[in-house]
Write a protein that holds these residues in place. Sequence first.
Motif, PDB file in Angstrom:
ATOM      1  N   THR A 190     -15.695  -6.648   2.633  1.00 39.08           N
ATOM      2  CA  THR A 190     -15.917  -7.061   4.029  1.00 39.08           C
ATOM      3  C   THR A 190     -15.796  -8.565   4.259  1.00 39.08           C
ATOM      4  OG1 THR A 190     -18.319  -7.184   3.649  1.00 39.08           O
ATOM      5  CG2 THR A 190     -17.442  -5.089   4.497  1.00 39.08           C
ATOM      6  N   LYS A 230       0.819  -1.218   0.000  1.00 39.37           N
ATOM      7  CA  LYS A 230       0.000   0.000   0.000  1.00 39.37           C
ATOM      8  C   LYS A 230       0.858   1.275   0.000  1.00 39.37           C
ATOM      9  CE  LYS A 230      -4.300  -1.617   2.143  1.00 39.37           C
ATOM     10  NZ  LYS A 230      -5.251  -0.964   1.243  1.00 39.37           N
ATOM     11  N   ASP A 279      -7.806  -2.475  -2.830  1.00 43.71           N
ATOM     12  CA  ASP A 279      -8.577  -3.606  -2.310  1.00 43.71           C
ATOM     13  C   ASP A 279      -9.534  -4.183  -3.347  1.00 43.71           C
ATOM     14  OD1 ASP A 279      -7.881  -3.502   0.702  1.00 43.71           O
ATOM     15  OD2 ASP A 279      -8.381  -1.424   0.205  1.00 43.71           O
ATOM     16  N   GLN A 295     -14.727   4.618   5.737  1.00 46.11           N
ATOM     17  CA  GLN A 295     -13.290   4.728   5.436  1.00 46.11           C
ATOM     18  C   GLN A 295     -12.979   4.071   4.086  1.00 46.11           C
ATOM     19  OE1 GLN A 295     -12.564   7.168   7.686  1.00 46.11           O
ATOM     20  NE2 GLN A 295     -10.571   6.194   7.950  1.00 46.11           N
ATOM     21  N   GLY A 304      -4.583   6.629   3.927  1.00 50.63           N
ATOM     22  CA  GLY A 304      -3.973   5.921   5.052  1.00 50.63           C
ATOM     23  C   GLY A 304      -4.092   4.415   4.919  1.00 50.63           C
ATOM     24  N   ASP A 305      -3.292   3.688   5.675  1.00 50.17           N
ATOM     25  CA  ASP A 305      -3.266   2.217   5.626  1.00 50.17           C
ATOM     26  C   ASP A 305      -4.589   1.579   6.034  1.00 50.17           C
ATOM     27  OD1 ASP A 305      -0.689   2.268   4.744  1.00 50.17           O
ATOM     28  OD2 ASP A 305       0.232   1.783   6.683  1.00 50.17           O
ATOM     29  N   SER A 306      -5.340   2.262   6.882  1.00 49.56           N
ATOM     30  CA  SER A 306      -6.580   1.674   7.396  1.00 49.56           C
ATOM     31  C   SER A 306      -7.764   1.834   6.441  1.00 49.56           C
ATOM     32  CB  SER A 306      -6.938   2.304   8.746  1.00 49.56           C
ATOM     33  OG  SER A 306      -7.154   3.701   8.577  1.00 49.56           O
ATOM     34  N   GLU A 307      -7.584   2.635   5.391  1.00 46.40           N
ATOM     35  CA  GLU A 307      -8.698   2.897   4.473  1.00 46.40           C
ATOM     36  C   GLU A 307      -8.796   1.843   3.377  1.00 46.40           C
ATOM     37  OE1 GLU A 307      -9.574   7.469   4.106  1.00 46.40           O
ATOM     38  OE2 GLU A 307      -7.432   7.155   3.883  1.00 46.40           O
ATOM     39  N   LYS A 308     -10.026   1.538   2.993  1.00 48.10           N
ATOM     40  CA  LYS A 308     -10.280   0.661   1.854  1.00 48.10           C
ATOM     41  C   LYS A 308     -10.188   1.504   0.579  1.00 48.10           C
ATOM     42  CE  LYS A 308     -11.506  -3.079   4.216  1.00 48.10           C
ATOM     43  NZ  LYS A 308     -10.730  -4.329   4.158  1.00 48.10           N
TER      44      LYS A 308
END
Length: 351
Positions: A316, A162, A255, A205, A171-175
């Motif tokens: 998900t 990423k 993703d 996110q 950011g890393d946490s976003e899809k």
Amino acid sequence: MEIDYINGLKTDEIFGMSKYQSEIHSRLDNVKLNRIEYPDVSKVTGVNRVVEYFAYPFIVKKKVIENNVKHVTRQDLAFLLELMDLKKTIVTCHDIIPVAYYNTRNPIWKLNAKGLRKAEKIITVSEFSKKDISKYIKYPEEQIEIIPPAVDHNLYYPNRSKKCLSKYGIGDSEKVILYVGAEEPRKNVQFLVNSFSKLKNRIPQVKLLKVGTPNYIGVREKLLKQIETLNLQKDVIFVGYLSERELAELYNAVDLFVFPSLYEGFGMPPLEAMACGTPVITSNTSSLPEVVGDAAIQADPYNVEKFVEEMYEVLTNEEFKEEMTRKGLKRSKIFSWDNSAKKTLKVYKEL
């Protein structure tokens, strides 16, 4: 063997049609290309590119060699066959979108249609395109050879990271959802933005990356207005043109890849995404089911609610995502540039 390679505008940019030709001809060791192109002098001299385009027949006439096979490498140059007497002619016709989808009355496309009918052979990229060429151009199916595009697996392969997303403020946490392509009406990008807006209500996110140029007058302005109305200015990111290496890096960072196009002669981006291990959702229309098989979700490109459900499921459900990744990698390996090069050489030899 020498081929008169009638290729149109000389450019260093790599896109669908130019990528197809360069990949195939880089693998034809014993074929010499007599390149007949016109230079892009518009930026230097101020000459309109349309003027360059209409001067091209004079360049072709001067540079063709009588006994060579003449390969016109794209359908929008087929008018050359109507304007001059060329023998041993092949036209690569990726699609006939202006005729079959937009129902154009452009006089140049009338000339292109006439030129296509004069070709001794047509190379196209899918069974779908073959049937459309036969139907709309009235060209005999038995003279149409299907030679599909493929994937360069030395460039497009799983190398998941990423890291490159940081330059877009992600950011890393976003899809992250990726779309690659133009913004013309058949590409259905407004539908995608509407679907993305509804998905964001369920997954806050999430970002949508859009790679590629508008390619159609007024469409970017309309899209930006839609994004503003939906309050997505910080969530839909326009990237523009990327090199192939940068594109492969991006496929590996996201993703999900989405491609809700209404009409494609083939559609290479879904295949490239699958080769990088990215799950794909595409349309169930035109050639796309033929390209992706059961390795991607084939969705109704008119049903927003259903499209949202499909995106949500991939983003998900980790087990489902992994299954799609496995199928996609397997599917992408079916398409080989070496095989496409061998088929092209066979067509040359037949003429």
